[in-house]
Design a protein around this motif. Structure first.
Motif, mmCIF file in Angstrom:
data_model
loop_
_atom_site.group_PDB
_atom_site.id
_atom_site.type_symbol
_atom_site.label_atom_id
_atom_site.label_comp_id
_atom_site.label_asym_id
_atom_site.label_seq_id
_atom_site.Cartn_x
_atom_site.Cartn_y
_atom_site.Cartn_z
ATOM 1 N N THR A 294 41.784 34.525 38.791
ATOM 2 C CA THR A 294 40.514 35.024 38.409
ATOM 3 C C THR A 294 41.166 37.371 38.799
ATOM 4 O O THR A 294 40.247 37.681 37.917
ATOM 5 C CB THR A 294 40.081 35.363 39.515
ATOM 6 O OG1 THR A 294 39.011 33.718 39.786
ATOM 7 C CG2 THR A 294 38.550 36.339 39.654
ATOM 8 N N GLU A 295 41.785 37.258 39.434
ATOM 9 C CA GLU A 295 42.571 38.623 39.813
ATOM 10 C C GLU A 295 43.164 39.524 38.775
ATOM 11 O O GLU A 295 42.659 40.478 38.224
ATOM 12 C CB GLU A 295 43.536 38.560 41.109
ATOM 13 C CG GLU A 295 43.818 39.796 41.189
ATOM 14 C CD GLU A 295 44.762 39.865 42.741
ATOM 15 O OE1 GLU A 295 44.899 41.119 43.196
ATOM 16 O OE2 GLU A 295 44.573 39.128 43.261
ATOM 17 N N ALA A 296 43.247 38.439 37.799
ATOM 18 C CA ALA A 296 44.467 38.739 36.430
ATOM 19 C C ALA A 296 43.656 39.048 35.422
ATOM 20 O O ALA A 296 43.534 40.128 35.182
ATOM 21 C CB ALA A 296 44.952 37.514 36.072
ATOM 22 N N THR B 226 40.562 40.081 36.170
ATOM 23 C CA THR B 226 39.897 41.304 36.930
ATOM 24 C C THR B 226 40.833 42.578 36.595
ATOM 25 O O THR B 226 40.236 43.787 35.563
ATOM 26 C CB THR B 226 39.290 40.888 37.979
ATOM 27 O OG1 THR B 226 38.732 39.999 38.268
ATOM 28 C CG2 THR B 226 38.576 42.367 38.318
ATOM 29 N N TYR B 227 41.861 42.585 36.336
ATOM 30 C CA TYR B 227 42.832 43.286 35.480
ATOM 31 C C TYR B 227 43.343 43.637 34.618
ATOM 32 O O TYR B 227 43.309 44.581 34.181
ATOM 33 C CB TYR B 227 44.228 43.313 36.548
ATOM 34 C CG TYR B 227 44.823 43.575 38.312
ATOM 35 C CD1 TYR B 227 43.928 44.968 38.769
ATOM 36 C CD2 TYR B 227 45.398 42.462 39.282
ATOM 37 C CE1 TYR B 227 44.390 45.037 40.128
ATOM 38 C CE2 TYR B 227 45.055 42.629 40.427
ATOM 39 C CZ TYR B 227 45.162 43.974 41.176
ATOM 40 O OH TYR B 227 45.142 44.099 41.887
ATOM 41 N N ASP C 133 46.816 34.821 41.065
ATOM 42 C CA ASP C 133 45.505 34.353 40.788
ATOM 43 C C ASP C 133 45.488 34.801 39.652
ATOM 44 O O ASP C 133 44.636 35.992 38.883
ATOM 45 C CB ASP C 133 44.848 34.947 41.863
ATOM 46 C CG ASP C 133 43.706 34.590 42.247
ATOM 47 O OD1 ASP C 133 42.730 35.346 41.456
ATOM 48 O OD2 ASP C 133 43.591 34.339 42.999
#
Length: 645
Positions: free
Chosen positions: A613-615, A617-618, A611
């Motif tokens: 977006t998740e990547a 954010t991380y 994902d």
């Protein structure tokens, strides 16, 4: 990712080929299992038939016994048909028992009924092949090599041992005595004549001509004819003779010389030639006359073929094995030509030499031939016909009985004995030719149609020029017919190849599959069933033959079923184990590769299917953590004892 994807592609390719290999091996396993099951059923039926008194049955079979015979032969034919069907199986368009030969069914079995099969193999004139070599040898002698062929029927000739008496007795109605016409002789004199056949009488005063034999007395002293004879007595000084054709004939090649290797002439006026009959030598006056001739070669001298077993170092003297030229023929200009070993009905040859054979020894007591070099004779098989040259008293035709596991020793059949013990250093001058196996079926063509057809080989002449075959149709009583062209070739059931199929199941593992329709186990089964299915199993003229044929067939079936054969793929059980073990390896490898593929797919998916977006954010969180870490590290680097104080 690229590295993992490459590894995944390799695994997928192996899986694709391994799944095909799995289907091939499963098909072979099913075919062999079904063949085994059918053969066991046939063996049980054959054993039941064998429990009868076959000799008595041959002499006077009952209707019930004839039905049992028919059922047994039908079972044999059905088993042969089933074997042919399974051994011609295909996977993905390839014949799985074809030995690497595509586009050709490995088993040639064109018969659809027992009657068709018996019309071809009547069991009397044309018989089913009788050995491994007879079944599977691939040989041919083209018209260009034979130079045509001369055909003649074999016959026996009888002359009076003492007195012959022809007696005609008219019919006596009052005494109820039929007309009889007989020839009386000595006890056993006519035992070898055949009742129901005609014979030719010559040299008598009143009984010359052809007459049909009605019967022969048990003591062989009296012949009863269907034709009329005149009263006549002849003694052993009479020119009278009886001739009767046998059920064999000869096919003789017109040429027994192979292709020309080298030609030269000798002018005997300038370079006289001398024969020494004691030493079997031909010596020229001039040195180097025969420099182009080699030991172990066939040579024609004025068109006649001779065999050279040695040549002197100075090139002046030839030493022959067998026939030698006559001195009278060596005058004027003499033509010489060295020839190839392939000639007449010899289709292949092996030369003795230090490297190929080492010393070659013959042993009369053991009826064997031994080579010093391991593997020298490994190409020979049981039933092969060998033509020996260069061994002097042992020059003749031999039938191979067996070959040792190390390929050094050949044991010959008792019917072709070694004449004398001898050892030939380094095999010098020895040529071992190979001809048509006794018991093989040959197909002759190009005889203008008159004598084209199939024949069973029953003998080969010592020089490989003549085949003796079963026949009743060749010219009789010394007459011959010659054809300018005649092709001869073997006609066996196997049309496939002999290549091993190699399967690479992974980068580090591979195996070979050499099971074909020509494997020894299948050949034995075809031979055993052919022996039963062919005609003339019950022969009133030879009542003991039925017992021998059925006994031999049972021995072959047992040998083909039981796991005790010393031959490669010599029994069905060994073939089953071989196929199953390879199939297990393929299945285990497929399971392992499937698991590996799934793991690789998971790894690659974890790296490519995330994902975003998740990547991000991380990533931002990691960036912030990294900046804090750098700030702390910078502050720590600025610390010192002075600042602290």
């Amino acid at each position: 990712i690229l590295s993992l994807q490459n590894e995944q592609n390799v695994v997928e390719k192996y899986l694709e080929t391994n799944n095909i290999s799995k289907v091939v091996l499963e098909s072979q396993q099913k075919a062999v299992d079904d063949i085994r099951s059918k053969v066991i059923d046939f063996r049980d039926q054959l054993r039941e038939f064998f429990s009868n008194d076959l000799t008595k049955m041959s002499e006077d079979p009952s209707e019930e016994e004839l039905i049992a015979l028919q059922n047994t032969q039908e079972a044999a034919f059905e088993a042969m048909s089933l074997m042919a069907y399974y051994l011609n199986s295909q996977v993905d368009g390839n014949y799985i028992f074809g030995g690497g030969k595509d586009g050709q069914k490995p088993v040639d079995f064109p018969y659809t009924t027992l009657e068709e099969f018996q019309a071809a193999f009547d069991g009397k004139i044309l018989t089913y092949p009788t050995s491994y070599s007879a079944s599977l040898s691939k040989m041919s002698s083209l018209a260009e090599l034979t130079g045509g062929a001369t055909l003649a029927q074999d016959f026996q000739t009888l002359t009076p041992k003492a007195n012959w008496e022809f007696v005609h007795t008219p019919e006596d109605i009052l005494q109820n005595q039929p007309e009889t016409n007989v020839l009386k002789g000595s006890v056993g004199e006519f035992s070898n004549l055949k009742a129901g056949e005609r014979m030719k009488i010559e040299g008598t005063g009143a009984n010359d001509g052809f007459k049909i034999i009605e019967s022969i007395s048990a003591d062989g002293a009296t012949v009863t004819f269907k034709d009329t004879v005149a009263d006549e007595v002849l003694d052993n000084t009479s020119p009278a003779q009886i001739r009767q054709s046998l059920d064999t004939g000869t096919i003789t090649a017109q040429s027994n010389a192979g292709d020309v290797i080298n030609e030269f002439t000798v002018d005997t006026a300038a370079n006289p030639l001398k024969i020494n009959a004691t030493n079997n030598t031909l010596t020229a006056q001039n040195a180097h006359t025969f420099d182009t001739v080699k030991a172990g070669q066939n040579i024609t001298i004025n068109g006649e073929v001779y065999y050279v077993k040695d040549v002197s170092n100075n090139g002046k003297t030839l030493t022959f094995s067998g026939d030698i030229p006559a001195q009278a023929d060596l005058t004027g200009t003499v033509d010489f030509a060295t020839r190839s070993d392939t000639r007449g009905f010899i289709t292949d040859s092996l030369k003795g030499s230090e490297l190929q054979t080492g010393d070659i020894a013959f042993y009369a007591k053991d009826n064997t031939m031994k080579a010093a070099v391991k593997g020298a004779f490994s190409s020979y098989k049981t039933g092969d016909t060998l033509i020996m040259q260069g061994a002097d008293g042992n020059d003749r035709m031999y039938i191979v009985k067996s070959v040792s596991a190390d390929g050094r020793t050949v044991a010959f059949d008792d019917s072709t004995p070694v004449a004398e013990n001898m050892t030939i250093a380094n095999g010098k001058g020895i040529t071992i030719g190979k001809s048509y196996p006794v018991g093989a079926t040959i197909d002759m063509s190009k005889t203008s149609g008159a004598h084209n057809g199939k024949y069973t080989v029953v003998g080969v002449s010592g020089d490989g020029k003549t085949l003796q075959v079963k026949t009743e149709d060749f010219p009789e009583y010394g007459d011959t017919v010659t054809y300018a062209a005649a092709n001869v070739e073997t006609d066996g059931y196997y049309e496939g190849g002999y290549l091993k199929t190699t399967y690479r199941v992974s980068e580090n593992s591979a195996f070979s599959n050499d099971v074909t329709a020509a494997s020894a186990a299948f050949e034995k089964l075809f031979r055993a069933m052919g022996e039963i299915a062919q005609g003339n199993l019950l022969d009133a003229d030879n009542p003991e033959s039925a017992y021998a044929r059925v006994s031999d067939a049972l021995d072959l079936v047992d040998s083909a079923l039981n796991a005790n054969s010393k031959e490669k793929n010599g029994d069905i059980t060994s073939i089953q184990y071989s196929v199953i073990s390879k199939l297990d390896l393929v299945k285990t490898t497929i399971d392992s590769q499937t698991a590996s593929k799934e793991s690789l797919t998971t790894y690659i998916d974890n790296m490519t299917k995330v994902d975003k977006t998740e990547a991000v954010t991380y990533l931002l969180q990691a960036k912030q953590d990294l900046e804090v870490s750098y700030s702390v590290l910078s502050a720590i680097n600025q610390l010192s004892l002075l600042n602290y104080l």
